[in-house]
Motif scaffolding. Structure first.
Motif, short mmCIF file in Angstrom:
data_model
loop_
_atom_site.label_atom_id
_atom_site.label_comp_id
_atom_site.label_asym_id
_atom_site.label_seq_id
_atom_site.Cartn_x
_atom_site.Cartn_y
_atom_site.Cartn_z
N GLN A 41 7.73 -2.14 -3.18
CA GLN A 41 7.93 -1.43 -4.44
C GLN A 41 6.77 -1.60 -5.40
OE1 GLN A 41 9.83 -3.85 -3.25
NE2 GLN A 41 10.41 -5.37 -4.81
N SER A 42 5.86 -2.55 -5.11
CA SER A 42 4.69 -2.78 -5.97
C SER A 42 3.38 -2.43 -5.27
CB SER A 42 4.66 -4.25 -6.41
OG SER A 42 5.77 -4.58 -7.20
N GLY A 67 1.90 0.39 -4.96
CA GLY A 67 1.08 1.27 -5.78
C GLY A 67 0.22 0.48 -6.76
N ASP A 92 4.05 4.97 -7.55
CA ASP A 92 5.26 4.16 -7.49
C ASP A 92 6.48 4.92 -7.99
OD1 ASP A 92 4.07 1.96 -6.36
OD2 ASP A 92 3.71 0.93 -8.27
N SER A 114 -0.91 3.63 0.06
CA SER A 114 0.53 3.45 0.11
C SER A 114 1.14 4.34 1.18
CB SER A 114 1.14 3.77 -1.27
OG SER A 114 2.52 3.55 -1.27
#
Length: 392
Positions: free
Chosen positions: A125-126, A128, A263, A313
């Protein structure tokens, strides 16, 4: 917990890995004059770097599967330093070409191991934000490369540039070998079974093409802008390199914006928006005249850098999580050869036969055309990836 300091260390290594390759862009007007190169031959020098880089990327799985990612990262930095020392002592076109090929081979193993290390130390989730920090390296390189070149040329011959960069890369490689954190695991070797798993995935091929266009829009265009503005627009080299450095400052912030958007909106939507804007500004770069050209020079990198956090990503979401370093090892060689080698050569040949403007406009049109491929890109986050990141 977000791994800020390990990311910053990796970013520092990536900075000089990238500087080593792109500093020949601001140096190109001097090299063209000193070595008696044509526009096409000058642009083709980037093919030698990119060709070597392709080989280095393909060998990255071999090194990381035997040494682990941390030692591979350190080895790449030390080898880049040695190649730059060789280039600084080159006395002919042949030795320069050999040095450029070796430089490309040496720089290649970093990015797959760097990406694999980031995937391990940062939660999905991090990603990006993590890649936005990592992308500070190329964006900062675009800013400082012209300044380093002009500063060193003021005091010494062009050979001082590779000598300085080689010394810095060597020191950082030794420091990371001793104090670096993360990457203490081995990568997957570039074996036929791993390649078969990936080439069956349509998004793998789509992302390879998209990444090639993204590299071409950023690195490929950047490499030829100094020669374009000096040879075709009659601008002073010092003025061009100073403005080129100034124009790239925005990339330091826009990379974070690209990571933030990725994100929240997803990598696919971010890539679409980035290509629409970058294609338009790249076309304007070739069309506009006078002071308006400098406006396009300023805007083009600001939008083109938003692509990369989303792209890395996206690549991390293709194929099984254990083959993430193999995915980038296969995508990056073609992408950097096309975007960082073939596209500068295309612009250089266009400058020799027609005009640099035509070549740059063509690159913008190719970016827009590549949006057709983005339509068919399919990405997902694997549950096991999230679980591994939480455990790490």
């Amino acid at each position: 917990m977000f791994p800020l300091f390990p990311l910053l260390f990796l970013t520092s290594l990536f900075l000089f890995n990238f500087l080593a390759r792109i500093s020949f862009g601001p140096l190109m007007p001097v090299l063209e004059q000193n070595l008696g190169l044509s526009h096409g031959a000058a642009g083709s020098l980037f093919l030698f770097i990119s060709g070597g880089y392709t080989v280095g990327l393909l060998l990255s799985g071999f090194f990381s599967s035997h040494l682990g990612h941390r030692k591979t990262i350190s080895l790449a930095s030390l080898a880049v330093g040695a190649s730059l020392f060789f280039i600084s002592m080159s006395s002919s076109k042949l030795t320069l070409i050999i040095g450029l090929v070796c430089l490309g081979v040496s720089a290649g193993p970093y990015i797959p191991s760097g990406v694999a290390t980031i995937n391990k130390i940062a939660p999905p989730q991090s990603w990006g934000k993590a890649y936005a920090i990592h992308e500070l390296a190329p964006n900062l390189s675009f800013v400082v490369a012209p300044l380093i070149v002009e500063t060193l040329l003021y005091f010494a011959p062009w050979r001082s540039v590779p000598l300085f960069l080689g010394s810095s890369a060597t020191i950082l490689g030794l420091l990371f070998l001793r104090y670096g954190k993360g990457g203490d695991f081995k990568g997957e070797p570039l074996q036929l079974k791993n390649i078969k798993r990936l080439i069956k995935i349509p998004s793998f091929w789509i992302m390879m093409f998209i990444f090639s266009m993204g590299v071409g829009a950023s690195l490929g265009v950047y490499a030829m802008i100094p020669l374009y503005l000096v040879a075709e627009r009659g601008m002073d080299r010092l003025t061009v390199n100073e403005f080129l450095a100034f124009s790239r400052i925005s990339g330091l912030f826009m990379a974070f914006l690209g990571g933030w958007i990725s994100d929240r909106m997803g990598p696919r939507a971010t890539i679409v928006g980035g290509f629409l804007l970058t294609g338009a500004v790249t076309i304007l770069l070739g069309i506009l005249r006078g002071d308006y050209t400098l406006i396009a020079v300023f805007l083009q990198p600001a939008v083109s850098v938003c692509f990369f956090p989303a792209a890395f990503s996206a690549i991390s979401r293709i194929g099984p999580p254990e083959t993430s370093n193999i995915t980038i090892s296969l995508i990056a060689p073609v992408s950097f050869f096309v975007g960082g080698g073939a596209i500068p050569a295309l612009i250089g040949i266009s400058g020799e036969e027609l005009s640099f403007s035509v070549g740059i406009i063509l690159v913008g049109c190719l970016l827009w055309a590549s949006l057709i491929a983005v339509k068919y890109l399919r990405l997902e986050v694997k549950k096991e990836q999230a679980a591994e990141a939480v455990e790490a």
